[in-house]
Design an enzyme around this catalytic site. Structure first.
Site, PDB file in Angstrom:
ATOM      1  N   CYS A  98       0.806  -1.229   0.000  1.00  0.00           N
ATOM      2  CA  CYS A  98       0.000   0.000   0.000  1.00  0.00           C
ATOM      3  C   CYS A  98       0.837   1.277   0.000  1.00  0.00           C
ATOM      4  CB  CYS A  98      -0.955  -0.003   1.184  1.00  0.00           C
ATOM      5  SG  CYS A  98      -1.909  -1.500   1.274  1.00  0.00           S
TER       6      CYS A  98
ATOM      7  N   HIS B 117      -3.244   6.698   2.690  1.00  0.00           N
ATOM      8  CA  HIS B 117      -3.699   5.391   2.206  1.00  0.00           C
ATOM      9  C   HIS B 117      -5.110   5.157   2.738  1.00  0.00           C
ATOM     10  CE1 HIS B 117      -4.127   1.343   1.140  1.00  0.00           C
ATOM     11  NE2 HIS B 117      -3.892   0.820   2.325  1.00  0.00           N
TER      12      HIS B 117
ATOM     13  N   ASN C  86     -10.176  -0.592   0.290  1.00  0.00           N
ATOM     14  CA  ASN C  86      -8.714  -0.536   0.264  1.00  0.00           C
ATOM     15  C   ASN C  86      -8.244  -1.178  -1.046  1.00  0.00           C
ATOM     16  OD1 ASN C  86      -5.984  -1.014   0.605  1.00  0.00           O
ATOM     17  ND2 ASN C  86      -6.163  -1.832   2.682  1.00  0.00           N
TER      18      ASN C  86
END
Ligand code: ACO
Length: 331
Positions: free
Chosen positions: A112, A258, A288
């Protein structure tokens, strides 16, 4: 100070929108749990399109937005943890489709934090190679390929998507980065690759790789450990990247973190003493998407006017590895 100029941005998400309601039909979950624990309402999921295709679509929009000839792109950096092939790289496949033949093309896997790492690499290449005109950074992910849709603790979190930016050198923009990793936390977030046996395999007892979840190729996470890591690291990365150029975090105009979980972002905002208004959030619509999360949010922030020319912004990521990074730049 050498910085980078984002001259084009692109985004592509698959058509299928998987809502919390739809998930509650296939696993024992509900919209209330997912919303209060994560902030996520829906995510996009592919129906057979490969990862590189998502990347190509976002790259084409970024190139069009920049108004450049793809032949002038000297470097393509792709960030992904869901590559279609062990080889060739996703970057080479994207290069083929956009006609940037001859450019350097590399994939990086920093989970990520991937886009943050790639943004930093792009800046360093542009700074040291004056013949390099444009760098294309593409973050493309299909987490649905490694998600177990019988595991309610993970399947509600992840989605698919891609976003891209075209960057050029800019001698007059601020830029500072703070990147790192902590491999001692590797066991907290992982997805195994497929390894085939060979005619020479005699030892069928798996090597002790110190990682849990021996046989599954799905995403595994220790949610609590990742949560602790994320809430500790996010504020540090913002503070340290600001400190390097003598900026106070509250002087930032926009922070694009993020997009894992809104509670992580709220805790980080509190620790930093910065209002949530400065944090750009679009995880409610995407979940996500690993390395694609930050550029998807960056794209939306540009398009809806939340990020304006001249703004001082910070992108900040954390993920499997464990990796982390923050970059302060001027849009
Ligand atoms: N629906 C309903 N109930 C659920 C669900 C679900 N989808 N998932 C778990 N539960 C239940 C659990 O079984 C547990 O029940 P129990 O108390 O009866 O045992 C209860 O909810 C609490 O579960 P916890 O795991 O303790 O829930 P928590 O509040 O810690 O939230 C979460 C879990 C959202 C995953 C949180 O730990 C988190 O956000 N962690 C960080 C995740 C993250 O950011 N990951 C991505 C990193 S980025 C990357 O690199 C991919």
């Amino acid at each position: 100070m050498t910085g980078v100029n984002i001259i084009g941005a692109g985004k592509y998400v698959p058509d299928l929108v998987l809502t919390n309601e739809m998930l509650s039909q296939i696993v024992d979950t509900n919209d209330e749990w997912i919303t209060t624990r994560t902030g996520i309402k829906s995510r996009h999921i592919t129906n057979g399109e490969p990862t590189f295709h998502l990347g190509v679509m976002s790259a084409k929009e970024a190139i069009k937005d920049a108004g450049i000839d793809p032949k002038d792109i000297g470097l393509i950096i792709v960030t992904t943890i869901t590559n279609d092939f062990s080889t060739p790289s996703v970057a080479c496949l994207i290069q083929r489709e956009i006609g940037a033949i001859g450019s350097m093309a590399i994939d990086i896997n920093c989970a990520c934090a991937g886009f943050v790492y790639a943004f930093d690499m792009a800046k360093r290449y542009l700074e040291t190679d004056k013949n390099l005109k444009y760098v294309l950074v593409v973050s493309a992910e299909e987490l649905s390929k490694i998600t177990d849709y019988t595991d309610r603790s993970t399947c509600v979190l992840f989605g698919d998507g891609a976003a891209a930016v075209v960057l050029e050198r800019d001698e007059n923009k601020i830029f500072s980065s703070y990147l790192g990793a902590d491999g001692t936390g590797a066991e907290y977030l992982l997805a195994r690759s497929y390894n085939s046996e060979t005619p020479f395999t005699t030892n069928f007892n798996r090597f002790d790789d110190k990682m849990p979840d021996g046989n599954s190729h799905y995403l595994f996470q220790n949610g609590k450990e990742v949560y602790k890591f994320a809430t500790k690291t996010l504020p540090v990365a913002v503070k340290e990247s600001c400190k390097k150029i003598g900026l106070a975090p509250d002087e930032l105009d926009v922070i694009i973190p993020h997009q894992a979980n809104v509670r992580i972002i709220e805790t980080a905002a509190k620790n930093l003493g910065i209002s949530m208004d400065k944090f750009y959030i679009n995880l409610q619509n995407h979940g996500n998407t690993s390395s694609a999360s930050i550029p998807l949010a960056l794209y939306d922030a540009i398009k809806d006017g939340s990020l304006k020319r001249g703004d001082k912004a910070c992108i900040v990521g954390f993920g499997a590895g464990l990796t982390y990074g923050g970059i302060v730049f001027e849009f």
